[in-house]
Scaffold this active site. Structure first.
Site, mmCIF file in Angstrom:
data_model
loop_
_atom_site.group_PDB
_atom_site.id
_atom_site.type_symbol
_atom_site.label_atom_id
_atom_site.label_comp_id
_atom_site.label_asym_id
_atom_site.label_seq_id
_atom_site.Cartn_x
_atom_site.Cartn_y
_atom_site.Cartn_z
ATOM 1 N N ALA A 54 0.827 -1.206 0.000
ATOM 2 C CA ALA A 54 0.000 0.000 0.000
ATOM 3 C C ALA A 54 0.863 1.259 0.000
ATOM 4 O O ALA A 54 0.683 2.156 0.809
ATOM 5 C CB ALA A 54 -0.973 -0.002 1.174
ATOM 6 N N HIS A 55 1.824 1.283 -0.928
ATOM 7 C CA HIS A 55 2.679 2.460 -1.097
ATOM 8 C C HIS A 55 3.333 2.408 -2.481
ATOM 9 O O HIS A 55 3.234 1.413 -3.188
ATOM 10 C CB HIS A 55 3.740 2.556 0.003
ATOM 11 C CG HIS A 55 4.702 1.406 0.026
ATOM 12 N ND1 HIS A 55 4.633 0.401 0.973
ATOM 13 C CD2 HIS A 55 5.755 1.081 -0.773
ATOM 14 C CE1 HIS A 55 5.590 -0.463 0.755
ATOM 15 N NE2 HIS A 55 6.284 -0.076 -0.298
ATOM 16 N N ALA A 56 3.979 3.496 -2.835
ATOM 17 C CA ALA A 56 4.765 3.573 -4.064
ATOM 18 C C ALA A 56 6.151 4.084 -3.720
ATOM 19 O O ALA A 56 6.380 4.625 -2.632
ATOM 20 C CB ALA A 56 4.094 4.502 -5.077
#
Length: 285
Positions: free
Chosen positions: A197-199
């Site tokens: 749940a991140h980039a």
């Protein structure tokens, strides 16, 4: 009045946006904040300290509980939907365009675009990436499908099998799309939990499920696709500025992640709206 309230409904809040509709027997408490074009079904209760963003839909008899002492604000993001008969406890944040199935009890934050159901809520899919969307279904990676998301690629890793067992191997400077400078493994994840749940702004990553299976959702701000990683000879390459989420970990799952750069907390984007802004895409309605 720029919003409508059924004669049998009750809206005590002074903060209600244009185009919002409050159905019969619904009750919006004075401390609630409701955005534009929100639809509140029959019997819905929106408590104090609840904030509904624009274009939210709440089904009949759902309860968004009022704030409790010490609890954070309850927030439902733009375009999200809360199904009929659901309960959202105080302090929970439901992300942009997330979908809460009817009868769900939401006790923890729901990521953007996630589809949740059950008591307590668990993620069962992602909007525009799961099997309930035509031509955008869950893709099993064993067949090495072509990725529909620019910046995401599926790689075959050399595998050898004989009577002595199996081996998977790769030369970092020949077989991989980047030379790794860091690795980590993720395991022992409860099946209801979500990782990722991140980039990353600069870092490439290669995901390989060396045991068990996981579902991986990738998103470049425009397209989204879901893969099942269940083979140690297949890797999912995510270029920088790709939002990645992993969920549905099997009990025995071990995920190996190879990274192109050392750990740098400033390289992470952990808010999906911030990610959309940085890739230059307007937030979906």
């Amino acid at each position: 009045m720029s919003f409508t309230v059924h004669p049998a409904g009750l809206c005590e809040s002074a903060h209600v946006g244009a185009g919002t509709r409050v159905a019969a027997f619904a009750h919006v408490h004075a401390g609630a904040v409701v955005g534009d074009r929100v639809t509140l079904g029959s019997g819905v209760r929106v408590g104090d300290g609840v904030r509904l963003a624009d274009d939210v839909s709440v089904g009949a008899n759902a309860v968004l509980a009022g704030e409790e002492p010490g609890a954070a604000e309850t927030v439902v993001g733009p375009g999200a939907s809360v199904g009929a008969g659901s309960t959202v406890v105080p302090g929970v944040r439901i992300g942009r365009r997330a979908r809460v199935a009817p009868g769900t009890v939401v006790t923890r934050d729901v990521p953007p675009n996630a589809v949740v159901e059950g008591n307590p809520a668990r993620i069962v899919g992602y909007v525009d990436a799961g099997p309930d969307v035509a031509d955008a279904g869950e893709v099993r990676i064993g067949a090495l499908p072509a990725s529909r998301v620019p910046g995401v690629n599926v790689l075959r890793i050399t595998r050898a099998d004989d009577l002595r067992g199996s081996l998977v191997a790769a030369d970092f400077d020949q077989d991989l799309p980047f030379v790794p400078r860091r690795f980590f493994t993720v395991f022992g994840v409860p099946s209801s939990d979500v990782r990722g749940a991140h980039a990353h702004r600069r870092c490439h990553q290669l995901l390989v499920c060396v045991q068990g299976s996981i579902n991986a959702v990738v998103d470049n701000g425009v397209q989204r696709q879901e893969f099942v990683l269940d083979r140690p000879d297949v890797g999912l390459h995510m270029e920088p500025m790709t939002w990645g989420t992993q969920y549905r970990y099997s009990a025995d799952a071990v995920l190996l992640v190879l990274a192109s750069d050392p750990y740098d907390p400033d390289d992470y984007i952990r808010d999906h709206d911030e990610f959309l802004a940085e890739v230059g895409q307007p937030a979906p309605a």
